[in-house]
Write a protein that holds these residues in place. Sequence first.
Motif, PDB file in Angstrom:
ATOM      1  N   HIS A 148       5.537   1.137   4.096  1.00 54.29           N
ATOM      2  CA  HIS A 148       5.773  -0.424   3.986  1.00 54.29           C
ATOM      3  C   HIS A 148       6.223  -0.598   2.579  1.00 54.29           C
ATOM      4  O   HIS A 148       7.123  -1.464   2.494  1.00 54.29           O
ATOM      5  CB  HIS A 148       4.307  -0.844   4.214  1.00 54.29           C
ATOM      6  CG  HIS A 148       3.781  -1.096   5.537  1.00 54.29           C
ATOM      7  ND1 HIS A 148       4.600  -1.917   6.395  1.00 54.29           N
ATOM      8  CD2 HIS A 148       2.761  -0.657   6.371  1.00 54.29           C
ATOM      9  CE1 HIS A 148       3.895  -1.931   7.733  1.00 54.29           C
ATOM     10  NE2 HIS A 148       2.800  -0.991   7.640  1.00 54.29           N
ATOM     11  N   LYS A 201       8.014  -8.575   7.268  1.00 53.78           N
ATOM     12  CA  LYS A 201       7.002  -8.713   8.386  1.00 53.78           C
ATOM     13  C   LYS A 201       5.737  -8.701   7.588  1.00 53.78           C
ATOM     14  O   LYS A 201       5.511  -8.306   6.231  1.00 53.78           O
ATOM     15  CB  LYS A 201       6.998  -7.040   9.059  1.00 53.78           C
ATOM     16  CG  LYS A 201       8.019  -7.174  10.137  1.00 53.78           C
ATOM     17  CD  LYS A 201       8.133  -5.992  10.840  1.00 53.78           C
ATOM     18  CE  LYS A 201       9.259  -6.026  11.808  1.00 53.78           C
ATOM     19  NZ  LYS A 201       9.266  -4.469  12.653  1.00 53.78           N
ATOM     20  N   PRO A 202       4.718  -9.677   8.087  1.00 51.65           N
ATOM     21  CA  PRO A 202       3.429  -9.888   7.397  1.00 51.65           C
ATOM     22  C   PRO A 202       2.696  -8.682   6.622  1.00 51.65           C
ATOM     23  O   PRO A 202       2.238  -8.635   5.596  1.00 51.65           O
ATOM     24  CB  PRO A 202       2.883 -10.626   8.305  1.00 51.65           C
ATOM     25  CG  PRO A 202       3.541 -11.080   9.648  1.00 51.65           C
ATOM     26  CD  PRO A 202       4.832 -10.009   9.462  1.00 51.65           C
ATOM     27  N   LYS A 203       2.665  -7.472   7.550  1.00 54.06           N
ATOM     28  CA  LYS A 203       1.905  -6.406   6.966  1.00 54.06           C
ATOM     29  C   LYS A 203       2.675  -5.939   5.880  1.00 54.06           C
ATOM     30  O   LYS A 203       1.871  -5.274   4.783  1.00 54.06           O
ATOM     31  CB  LYS A 203       1.706  -5.187   8.377  1.00 54.06           C
ATOM     32  CG  LYS A 203       1.109  -4.189   7.927  1.00 54.06           C
ATOM     33  CD  LYS A 203      -0.676  -4.409   7.828  1.00 54.06           C
ATOM     34  CE  LYS A 203      -1.075  -3.954   8.912  1.00 54.06           C
ATOM     35  NZ  LYS A 203      -2.651  -4.056   9.056  1.00 54.06           N
ATOM     36  N   THR A 204       3.993  -5.454   6.044  1.00 52.41           N
ATOM     37  CA  THR A 204       4.883  -4.941   4.932  1.00 52.41           C
ATOM     38  C   THR A 204       4.638  -5.952   3.495  1.00 52.41           C
ATOM     39  O   THR A 204       4.419  -5.473   2.425  1.00 52.41           O
ATOM     40  CB  THR A 204       6.188  -4.902   5.394  1.00 52.41           C
ATOM     41  OG1 THR A 204       6.154  -4.076   6.462  1.00 52.41           O
ATOM     42  CG2 THR A 204       7.023  -4.388   4.098  1.00 52.41           C
ATOM     43  N   ARG A 205       4.770  -7.193   3.622  1.00 47.86           N
ATOM     44  CA  ARG A 205       4.677  -8.303   2.756  1.00 47.86           C
ATOM     45  C   ARG A 205       3.231  -8.126   2.126  1.00 47.86           C
ATOM     46  O   ARG A 205       2.982  -8.068   0.862  1.00 47.86           O
ATOM     47  CB  ARG A 205       4.947  -9.695   3.164  1.00 47.86           C
ATOM     48  CG  ARG A 205       4.725 -10.562   2.100  1.00 47.86           C
ATOM     49  CD  ARG A 205       5.202 -12.134   2.519  1.00 47.86           C
ATOM     50  NE  ARG A 205       4.529 -12.446   3.656  1.00 47.86           N
ATOM     51  CZ  ARG A 205       5.156 -12.816   4.870  1.00 47.86           C
ATOM     52  NH1 ARG A 205       6.427 -12.695   4.985  1.00 47.86           N
ATOM     53  NH2 ARG A 205       4.518 -13.198   5.950  1.00 47.86           N
ATOM     54  N   GLU A 206       2.182  -8.107   2.916  1.00 46.57           N
ATOM     55  CA  GLU A 206       0.931  -8.000   2.422  1.00 46.57           C
ATOM     56  C   GLU A 206       0.708  -6.663   1.763  1.00 46.57           C
ATOM     57  O   GLU A 206       0.214  -6.740   0.498  1.00 46.57           O
ATOM     58  CB  GLU A 206      -0.307  -7.901   3.558  1.00 46.57           C
ATOM     59  CG  GLU A 206      -0.606  -9.391   4.189  1.00 46.57           C
ATOM     60  CD  GLU A 206      -1.605  -9.193   5.283  1.00 46.57           C
ATOM     61  OE1 GLU A 206      -2.595  -8.390   5.400  1.00 46.57           O
ATOM     62  OE2 GLU A 206      -1.346  -9.865   6.143  1.00 46.57           O
ATOM     63  N   VAL A 207       1.093  -5.369   1.904  1.00 47.04           N
ATOM     64  CA  VAL A 207       0.985  -4.211   1.213  1.00 47.04           C
ATOM     65  C   VAL A 207       1.887  -4.434  -0.069  1.00 47.04           C
ATOM     66  O   VAL A 207       1.228  -3.886  -1.169  1.00 47.04           O
ATOM     67  CB  VAL A 207       1.649  -3.129   2.198  1.00 47.04           C
ATOM     68  CG1 VAL A 207       1.813  -1.627   1.355  1.00 47.04           C
ATOM     69  CG2 VAL A 207       0.682  -2.646   3.341  1.00 47.04           C
ATOM     70  N   VAL A 241       1.254   3.314   4.018  1.00 44.15           N
ATOM     71  CA  VAL A 241       1.271   2.260   2.837  1.00 44.15           C
ATOM     72  C   VAL A 241       2.602   2.511   2.125  1.00 44.15           C
ATOM     73  O   VAL A 241       3.532   1.894   1.775  1.00 44.15           O
ATOM     74  CB  VAL A 241       0.093   2.629   1.843  1.00 44.15           C
ATOM     75  CG1 VAL A 241       0.418   1.873   0.522  1.00 44.15           C
ATOM     76  CG2 VAL A 241      -1.265   2.095   2.500  1.00 44.15           C
ATOM     77  N   ARG A 249      -8.062  -0.667   2.924  1.00 46.12           N
ATOM     78  CA  ARG A 249      -8.515  -2.483   3.299  1.00 46.12           C
ATOM     79  C   ARG A 249      -7.515  -2.408   4.513  1.00 46.12           C
ATOM     80  O   ARG A 249      -8.017  -3.394   5.352  1.00 46.12           O
ATOM     81  CB  ARG A 249      -7.975  -3.107   2.127  1.00 46.12           C
ATOM     82  CG  ARG A 249      -8.905  -3.267   1.053  1.00 46.12           C
ATOM     83  CD  ARG A 249      -9.052  -4.363   0.235  1.00 46.12           C
ATOM     84  NE  ARG A 249     -10.142  -4.579  -0.505  1.00 46.12           N
ATOM     85  CZ  ARG A 249      -9.835  -4.537  -1.861  1.00 46.12           C
ATOM     86  NH1 ARG A 249      -8.591  -4.482  -2.614  1.00 46.12           N
ATOM     87  NH2 ARG A 249     -10.872  -4.489  -2.781  1.00 46.12           N
ATOM     88  N   GLN A 250      -6.455  -1.938   4.640  1.00 46.88           N
ATOM     89  CA  GLN A 250      -5.397  -2.417   5.819  1.00 46.88           C
ATOM     90  C   GLN A 250      -5.643  -1.430   6.936  1.00 46.88           C
ATOM     91  O   GLN A 250      -5.214  -1.731   8.062  1.00 46.88           O
ATOM     92  CB  GLN A 250      -4.122  -2.371   5.302  1.00 46.88           C
ATOM     93  CG  GLN A 250      -3.749  -3.033   4.107  1.00 46.88           C
ATOM     94  CD  GLN A 250      -3.470  -4.640   4.628  1.00 46.88           C
ATOM     95  OE1 GLN A 250      -3.282  -4.727   5.874  1.00 46.88           O
ATOM     96  NE2 GLN A 250      -3.659  -5.627   3.798  1.00 46.88           N
ATOM     97  N   LEU A 267      -4.738   1.682   7.360  1.00 48.56           N
ATOM     98  CA  LEU A 267      -3.434   2.344   7.115  1.00 48.56           C
ATOM     99  C   LEU A 267      -3.777   3.870   6.502  1.00 48.56           C
ATOM    100  O   LEU A 267      -4.794   4.114   5.747  1.00 48.56           O
ATOM    101  CB  LEU A 267      -2.358   1.756   6.519  1.00 48.56           C
ATOM    102  CG  LEU A 267      -1.852   0.303   6.983  1.00 48.56           C
ATOM    103  CD1 LEU A 267      -0.856  -0.254   6.049  1.00 48.56           C
ATOM    104  CD2 LEU A 267      -1.216   0.673   8.598  1.00 48.56           C
TER     105      LEU A 267
END
Length: 195
Positions: free
Chosen positions: A180, A146-152, A177, A169-170, A172
């Motif tokens: 993810h 998922k995009p959020k997991t990939r970004e973290v 964090v 930054r996110q 969360l």
Amino acid sequence: MRLNFGDLGSYSPEPLAEDSPLPPEDRVVLGSLATLEGLYHEKGPKLRRFFGRRVDRQDTNDLVQESFARMASAIRRSSAIIDDPEAYLQQIATNILRDRANSALQRSLSLHVPIDETEVAAPDPIAALEARDTLNRLQSALLRLKPKTREVFLAHRVDGQSYRDIADRQGLSMKGVEWHMRKAIGHLDRVLRSR
């Protein structure tokens, strides 16, 4: 003036001829050099400095001893008359250094192995293919996150950001964090094991 070290006995200067170019008081009389021992005490410190500038300090005394031993040996072998004992001793010292340099060169050359006689390891094409395959599988697995997991995951592992910076930054929590990161690492681990 000439010194005869043939008998290593006491020294007495040769009488000067009347037509001698320098009067006796202008000549250098090396009375203290009458014996090899006198020469050692007179010229030994200068020889130590000579060697000290060219070799390790710990070797200087041994080289001075070797110089005088070679001189004594040369005198014993022949009853030669040495015109300039200091120059003779300096030449012996130079020869000793040259011998040491040649010996070091020979030792170095004995360790040398020509390139044609060695096996040069070429890159292993199979290992390169496996590494490329692993990279492709990791990239595909990252794209399936998922995009959020990939970004973290990329922010922490690639960019080196701390969990606190990523959380700020996110938007969360620290627990978010961590969740993810666990999710991404678990997914990548499963992909790599399924090979």
